[in-house]
Design a protein around this motif. Sequence first.
Motif, short mmCIF file in Angstrom:
data_model
loop_
_atom_site.label_atom_id
_atom_site.label_comp_id
_atom_site.label_asym_id
_atom_site.label_seq_id
_atom_site.Cartn_x
_atom_site.Cartn_y
_atom_site.Cartn_z
N VAL A 346 0.86 -1.19 0.00
CA VAL A 346 0.00 0.00 0.00
C VAL A 346 0.90 1.25 0.00
O VAL A 346 1.83 1.34 0.81
N ALA A 347 0.64 2.16 -0.95
CA ALA A 347 1.39 3.43 -1.01
C ALA A 347 2.89 3.18 -1.10
O ALA A 347 3.70 3.86 -0.46
N GLY A 348 3.27 2.19 -1.88
CA GLY A 348 4.69 1.94 -2.10
C GLY A 348 5.41 1.29 -0.93
O GLY A 348 6.64 1.32 -0.89
N ASP A 349 4.67 0.72 0.02
CA ASP A 349 5.33 0.13 1.19
C ASP A 349 4.51 -1.05 1.70
O ASP A 349 3.33 -1.20 1.40
N TYR A 350 5.18 -1.89 2.48
CA TYR A 350 4.53 -3.05 3.08
C TYR A 350 4.04 -2.69 4.49
O TYR A 350 4.48 -1.69 5.07
N PRO A 351 3.14 -3.47 5.08
CA PRO A 351 2.60 -3.14 6.40
C PRO A 351 3.69 -3.06 7.46
O PRO A 351 4.70 -3.77 7.39
N ASP A 352 3.50 -2.23 8.45
CA ASP A 352 4.44 -2.11 9.56
C ASP A 352 4.62 -3.46 10.24
O ASP A 352 3.67 -4.22 10.42
N GLY A 353 5.85 -3.71 10.66
CA GLY A 353 6.15 -4.93 11.39
C GLY A 353 6.32 -6.16 10.53
O GLY A 353 6.45 -7.27 11.07
N GLN A 354 6.31 -6.00 9.21
CA GLN A 354 6.42 -7.16 8.33
C GLN A 354 7.71 -7.14 7.50
O GLN A 354 7.76 -7.63 6.38
#
Length: 776
Positions: A346-354
């Motif tokens: 999402v928005a050029g990035d992966y979810p936090d903590g992953q």
Amino acid sequence: MTHQPSPGPKPTKAVGRAAVLFVGVGYGLLEAVDLFTERFGLPDWTFTAVALLLVAGLPVVLATAWFSAVRASGTASGQSARSLPSHHALFTWRNAALGGVGVFALLGLAQSAVWITGGFGPSEAEWAATEGSRLMEAHAEAREMEAGFEVAIRVLGSGTTDSTALGQADQMAPMDTIVSEPMGAEVYRRPWGGTVDDRDAAWEPLGTTPLVLRVPRAWMQYRMEMPGYAPSWAAWAGTQAGPDPVPVLVEEADPTARMARVSERDRPLFITGLDHLPPPEDLPGFLIDRYEVTNSEYRTFLDAGGYTAEEYWTEDFVEGGVTVPFEAAMTRFVDTTGRPGPATWVAGDYPDGQDDYPVTGVSWFEAAAYARFVGKSLPTVWHWNRASTPERSDRVVPMANLSGGLGPMPVGASQSMSTYGVFDMAGNAREWVYNADPATGSRYLFGGGWGDPDYSLNDAYGQQPWDRTETNGFRLALYDDADHPAVLVAHDPLESLWRDLYAETPVSDEVFEVYRGMFTYDDAPLNAVVEQTDTTEDYIGELVTLDAAYGGERLMAYVYRPVVGEGPFQTVVSFPGSGVIYQRESSMGSGYMDYIVKNGRVVILPIYKGTYERGGELTSDYPEESTRYRQYVIRWVQDFNRVLDYVEERPDLDQDEIAYHGFSWGGLLGGLIPAVSPRVKTVVLYVAGLTFQRSLPEAEVLNYLPRVTQPVIMINGEHDFFFPVETSQNPMFDLLGAPPELKRHVVYPGSHNVPRARLVQETLDWLDTHLGPVGN
């Protein structure tokens, strides 16, 4: 004249006499203890305890002798005993005797307490020669190698001299040498039993390489560690004489620190639909990522402008035979917000903590571009298959993040590991490999994702290279010699033989009757001759030859009859696994079917056309669409039926109570032979299933299955790499013509096998039910 008392004995002489007497009495006492220990089952420590007490008592006896002599001399010279120093009064024969009796009384009390609490019994050496030997034999028969190892270690430490027990222990706990490069690595071990509980199993420290020790014949996980180096993992069984290849520990700063070394070895594909293909010859060893490529690793590609650098995208973007321009292709490789990146971001990035989760939602094109960016390669089918060791799926799959998984896990968290120490090759994320299917243009994905079925490790699965399903991920390889001819061949397209077996319709009854006629033969004398007889405690064995139904050939058969009983015996005729195709010499021995003979039935193992001494031209058990294969099928059926003719000639065999037993290759043919052998009363199929390889219709097992109407049991492994449950076992079982109440499909933990105890129980119960109990 005053009388002078006679002088007492000189202290030195008294001490000498006491020493001689003590040693003599002590020796006699130890002999008696040794005798009683063996005769009455006293603990092994009894002899040691008495010996230590005697050693401790010797100084007391010598001191008592000395002071007694001194006291006697003093009394003789007129000195009162009361005036002697206090320690003279302590060392008296009375005190020494009381002390000795007291010490031995305490020893007796200790032994009595052990006896009362159940501690007495046979000595360790006696236990090893009797109960220990029996336990090792039972564990070996049941394939319980870890439990057998524990017993073997106890036997080896028991002090027994029994050659049988020691030989069994050497088999259950062989010596092994564990080495590493460099040496000096700390080695740890824990069970590799293929259950989720293994994730919490403690690591047992073994020592530092080079390490010579006894190891279980069971499959175990090994971990090696050394300061400044990345850890290394592997799994092997004790009979392998160490890991393959030798673990190489790489410095933590090395770019290959998170890769595993895979040996140079030609290995067939254990992937259904591709398993018929011959491997490239002399494929060199290579390195492969221990873990799937993670989100944080893939992020470096995105941050470096990977989606705009055409030099990383070397493969043509082809769809429907049309080449798609680079700019147009890039518009399809975007995340949920339309920015470059995997479809799950999402928005050029992966979810936090992953950070350490596998990158997923990537196409084959994106995986190939990232590989070029980091200077590695997508593994070929051949390299991926070798590193994943799917033949050990019974150990790999149960721990994997597969069917029922709610989503991806951090790489390595499942602890599902191949024998080379490569994690998550089953489950977590599907993994793109290089090869294409020429028929469809798709690229292969292997291993399955978190929601895919358990058999995904052993099935070929393809998708168009544009596919960005949320479970699609990858790992990379690094070849020792990327230009090696075998490596280049390994990149060739591979056409899968995938079949939807449920979608195929068996031939009609009219056509089947024509097929049945192929297997008939003229009635002719058998001219049977017993060539060899061998009697053991388990069976009476005979090697019999008789005229085959074709070509003037002689058919061989091994007949194993119970030692006890006169018959007529129920008879089980076997069709073995494919290993017999590659062996040129058979020998007496009932092998894996010994339990049937011990239970009171006769087992017959025919030497079928193309096997053992009758082999040479047949090189594979795979069906093929050729008249050559069809002719072999006809000969196998005729060999089987000629053996049944022989059963009818022997008065000690019951011609009405005959069973077909098929193992692996024989399990597949168990869907055909009973259909044209009506004298078979019941069928036992061990690790059976259908293949995706086709034969001519008249030799195709699928066309015969509905005509197998005898009672049938299929005994299968849950994670069979050769006959997966959903795509091979179930279609075979469902197509069998036996009524539902007369067929049974049981699936136990295991790969191309099941636990021995379950095999024995299911087989004997089935034979008792459908042939009748032995002796009836």
